[in-house]
Motif scaffolding. Sequence first.
Motif, short mmCIF file in Angstrom:
data_model
loop_
_atom_site.label_atom_id
_atom_site.label_comp_id
_atom_site.label_asym_id
_atom_site.label_seq_id
_atom_site.Cartn_x
_atom_site.Cartn_y
_atom_site.Cartn_z
N THR A 20 33.79 4.03 10.01
CA THR A 20 35.01 5.12 9.85
C THR A 20 35.89 5.05 8.55
O THR A 20 36.62 5.84 8.00
CB THR A 20 35.97 4.72 10.66
OG1 THR A 20 35.02 4.80 12.52
CG2 THR A 20 36.83 5.44 10.78
N ASN A 24 36.10 8.13 5.80
CA ASN A 24 37.88 9.09 5.06
C ASN A 24 37.68 8.22 3.92
O ASN A 24 38.05 9.84 3.50
CB ASN A 24 38.66 7.67 6.22
CG ASN A 24 38.92 7.55 7.60
OD1 ASN A 24 38.41 8.91 8.22
ND2 ASN A 24 39.55 6.61 8.43
N THR A 29 32.34 11.79 8.14
CA THR A 29 32.38 11.46 9.45
C THR A 29 32.01 9.69 9.68
O THR A 29 31.18 10.04 8.93
CB THR A 29 31.86 11.91 11.12
OG1 THR A 29 30.09 12.04 10.49
CG2 THR A 29 32.23 13.47 10.20
#
Length: 306
Positions: A20, A24, A29
């Motif tokens: 994650t 970012n 994703t």
Amino acid sequence: MLNLVHLRTLVEVVRLGSFTAAGNRLGYTASAVSQQMSALEKASNVRLFVRSARSVHPTQAAHAMGQQALKLLRDADNLLAAGKAAGGGAVRELRVGAFPSVAMFVVSQIVKLPHWRDPCVQVNISIGEPSAVVPGLRVGGELDVGIVYHVGESGLALPQGVSRHWLGEDPYKVVVPAGWGFQPGSRLGVEELYDVPWILHVRGSSDANIFDFVLANAGLHPRVVASSDDFNVTLRMVAAGHGVAMVPELAMAECPDGAVVVEVPELALTRKLMALCAEDAPMDLAEEFVEALRNADEFRRIEGGS
């Protein structure tokens, strides 16, 4: 053949510790990152992650491949830069992180100099306190050079490979409203500040804890009427007559009328200033920038006034 995009993603996953966070950082994703890492494991025939229902942990092989990938990506970037240079279009980047007062009064002057106005050199500046700047200096991080300070004796925990370059000491000054009747440079006893209102750092920060210790050690238990981590705001509140404050000399390059510096020997406090260079920074640019910092008029001013 290994995909360079997948290798760049691996570097970020290993550095940040999760799909994650890496997504970012890179604009993907978490699912897309997971697919890239699965493709990389298949292409390399190496298990890179231990997956469970709730977490993903890089293996030792992932860490080793990440280090090699970082070197490969640097070589690829250098190759691209060399190609652009041959075509006359190369732009070299130096990413600098700096705390607010040094950015305002020092870095803003350096980037006006002809060398740093060269169209082939791009200085990207991020403003933040040392706690935000230092993590960006790790290998593969967002910064090449960080300008930081620390107060007291605790120092800073630095990523591996970061080099330190001493810039000087920045003494705190006691600043009072001119309307209180003290002349600039007046020497006060600490007892004269027992019952006056104070403007202090926001509670809970490391700097605020140091201030609390210094004031308590001098027998002061201040009546706090304002809390601010922006020294420009603090100085203007002092000038408005709201209270007394301790402000570092570097932040006083534009001290407003109505704020008077006085001497209070019992309240001696200094912050130490350093430039930090990341291990993988473009060293010629980083060293030139550090030298420009050392020669900056504002650093010479506070050194001469100490």
